[in-house]
Design a protein around this motif. Sequence first.
Motif, PDB file in Angstrom:
ATOM      1  N   PRO A 152       0.630   7.144   4.433  1.00 57.75           N
ATOM      2  CA  PRO A 152       0.808   8.041   3.271  1.00 57.75           C
ATOM      3  C   PRO A 152       1.916   7.572   2.323  1.00 57.75           C
ATOM      4  CG  PRO A 152       0.528   9.317   5.278  1.00 57.75           C
ATOM      5  CD  PRO A 152       0.697   7.898   5.713  1.00 57.75           C
ATOM      6  N   GLN A 153       3.067   7.176   2.888  1.00 51.77           N
ATOM      7  CA  GLN A 153       4.160   6.679   2.044  1.00 51.77           C
ATOM      8  C   GLN A 153       3.772   5.391   1.332  1.00 51.77           C
ATOM      9  OE1 GLN A 153       4.439   7.674   5.232  1.00 51.77           O
ATOM     10  NE2 GLN A 153       6.440   8.621   5.631  1.00 51.77           N
ATOM     11  N   PHE A 154       3.042   4.516   2.035  1.00 50.46           N
ATOM     12  CA  PHE A 154       2.639   3.247   1.437  1.00 50.46           C
ATOM     13  C   PHE A 154       1.619   3.447   0.317  1.00 50.46           C
ATOM     14  CE2 PHE A 154       3.726   0.246   5.232  1.00 50.46           C
ATOM     15  CZ  PHE A 154       5.063   0.392   4.936  1.00 50.46           C
ATOM     16  N   LEU A 155       0.761   4.433   0.469  1.00 57.10           N
ATOM     17  CA  LEU A 155      -0.198   4.721  -0.593  1.00 57.10           C
ATOM     18  C   LEU A 155       0.527   5.164  -1.855  1.00 57.10           C
ATOM     19  CD1 LEU A 155      -3.118   5.009  -1.548  1.00 57.10           C
ATOM     20  CD2 LEU A 155      -3.129   7.332  -0.600  1.00 57.10           C
ATOM     21  N   TYR A 156       1.517   6.029  -1.683  1.00 54.85           N
ATOM     22  CA  TYR A 156       2.322   6.486  -2.817  1.00 54.85           C
ATOM     23  C   TYR A 156       3.066   5.314  -3.450  1.00 54.85           C
ATOM     24  CZ  TYR A 156       6.084   8.875  -5.342  1.00 54.85           C
ATOM     25  OH  TYR A 156       6.955   9.290  -6.301  1.00 54.85           O
ATOM     26  N   ALA A 157       3.655   4.450  -2.602  1.00 53.44           N
ATOM     27  CA  ALA A 157       4.419   3.302  -3.103  1.00 53.44           C
ATOM     28  C   ALA A 157       3.523   2.318  -3.844  1.00 53.44           C
ATOM     29  CB  ALA A 157       5.125   2.603  -1.942  1.00 53.44           C
ATOM     30  N   LYS A 158       2.332   2.098  -3.307  1.00 49.27           N
ATOM     31  CA  LYS A 158       1.401   1.173  -3.956  1.00 49.27           C
ATOM     32  C   LYS A 158       1.004   1.689  -5.331  1.00 49.27           C
ATOM     33  CE  LYS A 158      -2.921   1.312  -3.570  1.00 49.27           C
ATOM     34  NZ  LYS A 158      -4.352   1.341  -3.197  1.00 49.27           N
ATOM     35  N   GLU A 159       0.756   2.985  -5.424  1.00 43.35           N
ATOM     36  CA  GLU A 159       0.357   3.563  -6.700  1.00 43.35           C
ATOM     37  C   GLU A 159       1.476   3.480  -7.734  1.00 43.35           C
ATOM     38  OE1 GLU A 159      -0.896   7.451  -5.552  1.00 43.35           O
ATOM     39  OE2 GLU A 159      -2.926   6.808  -5.022  1.00 43.35           O
ATOM     40  N   LYS A 160       2.740   3.467  -7.255  1.00 45.76           N
ATOM     41  CA  LYS A 160       3.885   3.310  -8.153  1.00 45.76           C
ATOM     42  C   LYS A 160       4.156   1.841  -8.481  1.00 45.76           C
ATOM     43  CE  LYS A 160       7.671   5.545  -7.978  1.00 45.76           C
ATOM     44  NZ  LYS A 160       8.995   6.090  -7.549  1.00 45.76           N
ATOM     45  N   GLY A 161       3.459   0.924  -7.774  1.00 46.33           N
ATOM     46  CA  GLY A 161       3.647  -0.500  -8.013  1.00 46.33           C
ATOM     47  C   GLY A 161       4.912  -1.071  -7.397  1.00 46.33           C
ATOM     48  N   LEU A 162       5.389  -0.454  -6.325  1.00 51.39           N
ATOM     49  CA  LEU A 162       6.620  -0.925  -5.688  1.00 51.39           C
ATOM     50  C   LEU A 162       6.378  -2.185  -4.864  1.00 51.39           C
ATOM     51  CD1 LEU A 162       8.271   2.383  -4.397  1.00 51.39           C
ATOM     52  CD2 LEU A 162       8.272   1.392  -6.701  1.00 51.39           C
ATOM     53  N   LYS A 163       7.297  -3.121  -4.928  1.00 54.11           N
ATOM     54  CA  LYS A 163       7.274  -4.288  -4.044  1.00 54.11           C
ATOM     55  C   LYS A 163       8.018  -3.954  -2.748  1.00 54.11           C
ATOM     56  CE  LYS A 163       7.222  -7.684  -7.801  1.00 54.11           C
ATOM     57  NZ  LYS A 163       7.957  -8.803  -8.436  1.00 54.11           N
ATOM     58  N   LEU A 164       7.541  -4.531  -1.638  1.00 59.45           N
ATOM     59  CA  LEU A 164       8.185  -4.334  -0.340  1.00 59.45           C
ATOM     60  C   LEU A 164       8.840  -5.637   0.095  1.00 59.45           C
ATOM     61  CD1 LEU A 164       6.824  -2.458   2.765  1.00 59.45           C
ATOM     62  CD2 LEU A 164       7.699  -4.784   3.016  1.00 59.45           C
ATOM     63  N   LEU A 165      10.157  -5.593   0.282  1.00 59.05           N
ATOM     64  CA  LEU A 165      10.896  -6.749   0.778  1.00 59.05           C
ATOM     65  C   LEU A 165      10.917  -6.681   2.298  1.00 59.05           C
ATOM     66  CD1 LEU A 165      14.234  -8.126  -0.609  1.00 59.05           C
ATOM     67  CD2 LEU A 165      13.930  -7.805   1.839  1.00 59.05           C
ATOM     68  N   CYS A 166      10.277  -7.649   2.953  1.00 58.01           N
ATOM     69  CA  CYS A 166      10.171  -7.673   4.414  1.00 58.01           C
ATOM     70  C   CYS A 166      11.285  -8.549   4.979  1.00 58.01           C
ATOM     71  CB  CYS A 166       8.800  -8.209   4.837  1.00 58.01           C
ATOM     72  SG  CYS A 166       8.596  -8.364   6.622  1.00 58.01           S
ATOM     73  N   ALA A 167      12.197  -7.934   5.719  1.00 60.41           N
ATOM     74  CA  ALA A 167      13.341  -8.661   6.265  1.00 60.41           C
ATOM     75  C   ALA A 167      13.048  -9.343   7.594  1.00 60.41           C
ATOM     76  CB  ALA A 167      14.518  -7.699   6.444  1.00 60.41           C
ATOM     77  N   ASN A 168      11.880  -9.079   8.163  1.00 61.08           N
ATOM     78  CA  ASN A 168      11.507  -9.672   9.455  1.00 61.08           C
ATOM     79  C   ASN A 168       9.993  -9.784   9.521  1.00 61.08           C
ATOM     80  OD1 ASN A 168      10.905 -10.332  12.087  1.00 61.08           O
ATOM     81  ND2 ASN A 168      11.828  -8.514  13.011  1.00 61.08           N
ATOM     82  N   PRO A 169       9.421 -10.980   9.299  1.00 65.26           N
ATOM     83  CA  PRO A 169       7.965 -11.129   9.302  1.00 65.26           C
ATOM     84  C   PRO A 169       7.300 -11.008  10.679  1.00 65.26           C
ATOM     85  CG  PRO A 169       9.006 -12.844   7.987  1.00 65.26           C
ATOM     86  CD  PRO A 169      10.084 -12.187   8.781  1.00 65.26           C
ATOM     87  N   ASP A 170       8.088 -10.924  11.760  1.00 62.23           N
ATOM     88  CA  ASP A 170       7.468 -10.765  13.080  1.00 62.23           C
ATOM     89  C   ASP A 170       6.600  -9.505  13.094  1.00 62.23           C
ATOM     90  OD1 ASP A 170       8.777 -12.992  13.969  1.00 62.23           O
ATOM     91  OD2 ASP A 170      10.176 -11.948  15.277  1.00 62.23           O
ATOM     92  N   ILE A 171       5.453  -9.612  13.764  1.00 66.10           N
ATOM     93  CA  ILE A 171       4.571  -8.451  13.934  1.00 66.10           C
ATOM     94  C   ILE A 171       5.032  -7.607  15.112  1.00 66.10           C
ATOM     95  CG2 ILE A 171       2.207  -7.675  14.294  1.00 66.10           C
ATOM     96  CD1 ILE A 171       2.626  -9.085  11.627  1.00 66.10           C
ATOM     97  N   VAL A 172       5.262  -8.268  16.260  1.00 66.47           N
ATOM     98  CA  VAL A 172       5.727  -7.584  17.463  1.00 66.47           C
ATOM     99  C   VAL A 172       6.762  -8.447  18.165  1.00 66.47           C
ATOM    100  CG1 VAL A 172       3.584  -6.303  17.869  1.00 66.47           C
ATOM    101  CG2 VAL A 172       3.881  -8.578  18.894  1.00 66.47           C
TER     102      VAL A 172
END
Length: 290
Positions: A152-172
């Motif tokens: 839900p938060q990501f859908l809102y962020a995407k609609e606002k056009g926000l970029k996400l800075l990923c500080a750790n690309p590890d999945i698990v």
Amino acid sequence: MTQLITALSEVSDRYDALFVDLWGCVHNGITAIPSAVAALQAYRAKGGIVVFVTNAPRSRHEVAKQLERFNVPTDAYDAIATSGDSARAAMFTGAVGQKVWFMGQEFDETFFEPLSLINDPVDIQRVELDEAEGIVCAGPFDPHADPDVNRPQFLYAKEKGLKLLCANPDIVVDRGETREWCAGALAQLYTEMGGESLYFGKPHPPIYDLARRRLNQIRQGIPDSAILAIGDGPHTDIDGAMGEDIDSLFITGGLARAETNTTEQPEPDALNAYVEKEMISPTYSIGQLR
């Protein structure tokens, strides 16, 4: 086809420096792996340089404190390069704006400590999502929750056009015997939803540029052909090494221990099937760093 070895010493004389992953190779998220520490100490005693290259979303100084708690001695390494430092540099130069929504746990908040390397840094302000110009993701709020809870938060962020800075690309990662989600899983979800994620750790170039700078501060002029990358992440450590044209040693007893049937060593047929399935080409493979 990857070459299966039984000890680092079998090939280490071919290299002047090692770029070594931490989690799953040198420690298990709780304590040091004795055989790995001994192998790195022996390598350094013969004149080799060890740079820890980690997707930890923190500064090298915070990682050094963690290594001390995990009983990794300082004579097992020379320098540390973290995705946290690469990502912090990007944040303080305004990569995702001035007002940011932060995703992570309390111990990740050191991410916002000042970074002296940046001249005239952006005055970063942490705000709620509805006021944010971008997202800084050091990890999930709950590392055991399915990343989908953030949809839900990501859908809102995407609609606002926000970029996400990923500080750790590890999945698990595996903390002892418990598997936890990392920031990379959230960035992957955000990208799949149509958002834009920015990566600074392995397998992406910025962290290797930082690792080379750390190495150059110790000894100048070491070519990539004289560097061996070591790690257990097929699509972080090994893909990253392949992208940088650096030889690699795949630690099969980490994230891929089940798929490679690794106890002391991987089962050769399972290992070959795994590297083919994952489309990776590690130069060497071993069950555990030793």
